[in-house]
Design a protein around this motif. Structure first.
Motif, mmCIF file in Angstrom:
data_model
loop_
_atom_site.group_PDB
_atom_site.id
_atom_site.type_symbol
_atom_site.label_atom_id
_atom_site.label_comp_id
_atom_site.label_asym_id
_atom_site.label_seq_id
_atom_site.Cartn_x
_atom_site.Cartn_y
_atom_site.Cartn_z
ATOM 1 N N CYS A 1 17.891 -10.925 -8.991
ATOM 2 C CA CYS A 1 17.973 -11.717 -10.202
ATOM 3 C C CYS A 1 18.263 -10.801 -11.371
ATOM 4 O O CYS A 1 18.213 -9.587 -11.252
ATOM 5 N N SER A 2 18.590 -11.381 -12.503
ATOM 6 C CA SER A 2 18.935 -10.581 -13.662
ATOM 7 C C SER A 2 17.719 -9.843 -14.185
ATOM 8 O O SER A 2 16.590 -10.300 -14.057
ATOM 9 N N LYS A 3 17.955 -8.668 -14.783
ATOM 10 C CA LYS A 3 16.874 -7.867 -15.325
ATOM 11 C C LYS A 3 16.287 -8.534 -16.565
ATOM 12 O O LYS A 3 16.998 -9.162 -17.337
ATOM 13 N N PRO A 4 14.986 -8.410 -16.773
ATOM 14 C CA PRO A 4 14.414 -8.928 -18.012
ATOM 15 C C PRO A 4 14.924 -8.116 -19.187
ATOM 16 O O PRO A 4 15.400 -7.006 -19.039
ATOM 17 N N LYS A 5 14.806 -8.681 -20.375
ATOM 18 C CA LYS A 5 15.346 -8.019 -21.559
ATOM 19 C C LYS A 5 14.660 -6.693 -21.829
ATOM 20 O O LYS A 5 15.287 -5.713 -22.203
ATOM 21 N N GLU A 6 13.308 -6.657 -21.631
ATOM 22 C CA GLU A 6 12.623 -5.410 -21.891
ATOM 23 C C GLU A 6 12.770 -4.463 -20.709
ATOM 24 O O GLU A 6 12.936 -4.896 -19.578
ATOM 25 N N ALA A 7 12.686 -3.171 -20.971
ATOM 26 C CA ALA A 7 12.812 -2.189 -19.904
ATOM 27 C C ALA A 7 11.574 -2.238 -19.023
ATOM 28 O O ALA A 7 10.462 -2.454 -19.507
ATOM 29 N N PRO A 8 11.734 -2.048 -17.695
ATOM 30 C CA PRO A 8 10.580 -2.065 -16.803
ATOM 31 C C PRO A 8 9.580 -0.982 -17.180
ATOM 32 O O PRO A 8 9.951 0.107 -17.587
ATOM 33 N N LYS A 9 8.299 -1.299 -17.023
ATOM 34 C CA LYS A 9 7.272 -0.313 -17.278
ATOM 35 C C LYS A 9 7.129 0.616 -16.085
ATOM 36 O O LYS A 9 7.451 0.261 -14.959
ATOM 37 N N LYS A 10 6.652 1.812 -16.329
ATOM 38 C CA LYS A 10 6.391 2.749 -15.256
ATOM 39 C C LYS A 10 4.935 2.614 -14.839
ATOM 40 O O LYS A 10 4.029 2.845 -15.618
ATOM 41 N N ALA A 11 4.742 2.200 -13.604
ATOM 42 C CA ALA A 11 3.383 2.030 -13.108
ATOM 43 C C ALA A 11 2.885 3.342 -12.517
ATOM 44 O O ALA A 11 3.673 4.178 -12.075
ATOM 45 N N THR A 12 1.584 3.531 -12.545
ATOM 46 C CA THR A 12 1.003 4.716 -11.942
ATOM 47 C C THR A 12 0.204 4.316 -10.715
ATOM 48 O O THR A 12 -0.226 3.175 -10.581
ATOM 49 N N GLY A 13 -0.015 5.279 -9.797
ATOM 50 C CA GLY A 13 -0.756 4.978 -8.580
ATOM 51 C C GLY A 13 0.066 4.100 -7.647
ATOM 52 O O GLY A 13 1.289 4.184 -7.589
ATOM 53 N N LYS A 14 -0.605 3.235 -6.926
ATOM 54 C CA LYS A 14 0.073 2.346 -5.986
ATOM 55 C C LYS A 14 0.958 1.363 -6.732
ATOM 56 O O LYS A 14 0.529 0.751 -7.719
ATOM 57 N N THR A 15 2.192 1.199 -6.272
ATOM 58 C CA THR A 15 3.123 0.304 -6.962
ATOM 59 C C THR A 15 3.695 -0.779 -6.053
ATOM 60 O O THR A 15 4.399 -1.663 -6.523
ATOM 61 N N GLU A 16 3.420 -0.714 -4.767
ATOM 62 C CA GLU A 16 3.935 -1.729 -3.849
ATOM 63 C C GLU A 16 2.773 -2.491 -3.233
ATOM 64 O O GLU A 16 1.818 -1.890 -2.723
ATOM 65 N N PHE A 17 2.860 -3.825 -3.283
ATOM 66 C CA PHE A 17 1.764 -4.677 -2.846
ATOM 67 C C PHE A 17 2.294 -5.793 -1.953
ATOM 68 O O PHE A 17 3.418 -6.257 -2.126
ATOM 69 N N THR A 18 1.457 -6.225 -1.016
ATOM 70 C CA THR A 18 1.824 -7.316 -0.118
ATOM 71 C C THR A 18 0.807 -8.439 -0.244
ATOM 72 O O THR A 18 -0.401 -8.221 -0.109
ATOM 73 N N ILE A 19 1.326 -9.619 -0.527
ATOM 74 C CA ILE A 19 0.500 -10.822 -0.682
ATOM 75 C C ILE A 19 0.793 -11.758 0.492
ATOM 76 O O ILE A 19 1.937 -12.143 0.718
ATOM 77 N N GLY A 20 -0.252 -12.114 1.230
ATOM 78 C CA GLY A 20 -0.077 -13.001 2.383
ATOM 79 C C GLY A 20 -0.266 -14.458 2.012
ATOM 80 O O GLY A 20 -1.079 -14.786 1.140
ATOM 81 N N TRP A 21 0.493 -15.312 2.658
ATOM 82 C CA TRP A 21 0.359 -16.755 2.434
ATOM 83 C C TRP A 21 0.536 -17.494 3.745
ATOM 84 O O TRP A 21 1.151 -16.987 4.688
ATOM 85 N N SER A 22 -0.019 -18.692 3.823
ATOM 86 C CA SER A 22 0.195 -19.575 4.965
ATOM 87 C C SER A 22 0.575 -20.945 4.424
ATOM 88 O O SER A 22 0.346 -21.256 3.261
ATOM 89 N N ILE A 23 1.158 -21.742 5.268
ATOM 90 C CA ILE A 23 1.747 -22.998 4.803
ATOM 91 C C ILE A 23 0.689 -24.030 4.447
ATOM 92 O O ILE A 23 -0.180 -24.370 5.240
ATOM 93 N N TYR A 24 0.769 -24.475 3.218
ATOM 94 C CA TYR A 24 -0.087 -25.529 2.659
ATOM 95 C C TYR A 24 0.623 -26.000 1.398
ATOM 96 O O TYR A 24 1.247 -25.210 0.684
ATOM 97 N N ALA A 25 0.541 -27.289 1.107
ATOM 98 C CA ALA A 25 1.300 -27.860 -0.012
ATOM 99 C C ALA A 25 1.108 -27.075 -1.307
ATOM 100 O O ALA A 25 2.062 -26.789 -2.030
ATOM 101 N N GLY A 26 -0.129 -26.702 -1.601
ATOM 102 C CA GLY A 26 -0.421 -26.025 -2.857
ATOM 103 C C GLY A 26 -0.049 -24.560 -2.893
ATOM 104 O O GLY A 26 -0.149 -23.927 -3.961
ATOM 105 N N TRP A 27 0.379 -24.003 -1.751
ATOM 106 C CA TRP A 27 0.738 -22.579 -1.713
ATOM 107 C C TRP A 27 2.238 -22.345 -1.562
ATOM 108 O O TRP A 27 2.698 -21.196 -1.592
#
Length: 363
Positions: free
Chosen positions: A24-50
């Motif tokens: 997708c297109s980049k946001p107008k502001e420049a990305p911030k530089k994160a420190t420490g862990k920068t990659e995260f995984t979020i798990g989901w399972s099928i449900y209407a609200g998720w």
């Protein structure tokens, strides 16, 4: 092991897969530089609200907000709901979609400090009790009720009985898997069932069946969350900001009464393996907090403490805190302005920080 109503919904898709993050297109502001862990995984399972989570990944909304904070966020489908919560508890996932009761009885009871970043919805009729001859909950006295034991169906039954002045000891529960419960109801031996959609919808079609109680009678009690490892949030609070931004941007699109909103909901239905009509039906009995202001009001409402007290009392009474828990206060639950249980052992936190930022347009 706790079993949840989400299992049947998770089984609608045959394979476990990560949802690709669309460019997708980049946001107008420049990305911030994160420190420490920068990659995260979020798990989901099928449900209407998720379903907003995988849709947000597909539509590029996840990447947009992750880029804003210099992060990489992977949205990973786990077909088995309980397995997804177990993986979060074991540290294999950084966050997971989960019902509030299961957040308490699996990761929190397992010693994992867990924070609810998103309070997303509650069941508003997705769960119910049907009967062939009983016309009211009071008629269940002395009867057998088939359900998935130690699930939210069990909790629903307990609350239904309480409303009629009855106790769990006034009925006999029969443990029946979610996969078998519709078939079991066809038997003359099975007269009463507590279950959830889509099975509930199928059983209500059975001739002579009465819906004697459903979750709309206990609003807010079967609550659905996105939880994240508390230590990770402390180390990288921008993760909470990114996840919250993703959620409410997606819900705003989902709620829109426009062709774009309809297309988004249809796409979510496809990701769930459902027709648009089926998905809309499931949404009709799912009370989503579409705006951060509405969610914040729910989080800060003293009623949440009352609800979570009921949940923890039931969970402890059923042995779901584990053999080492000597009392219902063994596990602390932190809520705005209040702590339930041990303040020295807080393992489940309802933190309004990120929802409040979203409500103030300050993400």
């Amino acid at each position: 092991m706790t079993i949840s109503r989400r299992i049947i919904l998770a089984g609608l898709l045959a394979t476990t897969s990560a949802v690709s993050l669309a460019a997708c297109s980049k946001p107008k502001e420049a990305p911030k530089k994160a420190t420490g862990k920068t990659e995260f995984t979020i798990g989901w399972s099928i449900y209407a609200g998720w379903m907003p989570w995988p849709y947000a990944a597909q539509a590029g909304i996840v990447k947009k907000w992750a880029d804003k904070y210099g992060l990489t966020i992977n949205i990973l489908q786990i077909n088995d709901y309980v397995e997804s919560v177990n993986q979060f508890t074991a540290g294999k996932l950084d966050g997971v979609t989960v019902a509030s009761m299961d957040a308490l009885t699996i990761p929190a009871a397992g010693g994992k400090d867990t924070t609810a970043v998103i309070v997303g919805d509650y069941s508003n009729g997705n769960d119910g009790i049907v009967a062939k001859s009983a016309k009211t909950v009071a008629d269940l006295k002395g009867a057998r009720v088939n359900l998935v034991e130690l699930s939210v169906s069990h909790y629903l039954l307990a609350r239904a009985l309480e409303s009629a002045g009855l106790k769990m000891t006034d009925v006999k529960t029969v443990n029946t898997s979610d996969a078998d419960i519709v078939g079991a109801y066809a038997s003359a031996d099975v007269q009463n069932v507590a279950t959830w959609n889509p099975q509930l919808g199928e059983l209500k079609k059975t001739k002579g069946t009465t819906l004697i109680f459903d979750s709309s009678k206990i609003p807010g009690e079967i609550l659905d969350l996105l939880v994240v490892d508390t230590a990770l949030l402390a180390a990288t609070p921008d993760l909470g900001k990114a996840l919250t931004g993703i959620w409410y941007e997606t819900l705003a699109l989902m709620a829109a009464k426009t062709p774009q909103g309809a297309a988004a909901r249809a796409a979510m239905a496809g990701l769930a393996g459902a027709t648009p009509e089926d998905y809309e039906s499931q949404l009709s009995t799912t009370f989503l907090y579409y705006t951060p202001k509405d969610a914040l009001k729910a989080i800060e409402d003293p009623q949440l403490a009352t609800i979570m007290d009921r949940v923890r009392q039931f969970s402890f009474s059923q042995g779901l805190f584990g053999p080492g828990a000597s009392s219902v206060d063994a596990i602390g639950i932190s809520l705005p302005g209040k702590t339930l249980g041990s303040s020295d052992n807080i393992k489940l936190r309802f933190d309004p920080t990120w929802t409040k930022l979203a409500a103030e347009n300050a993400l």
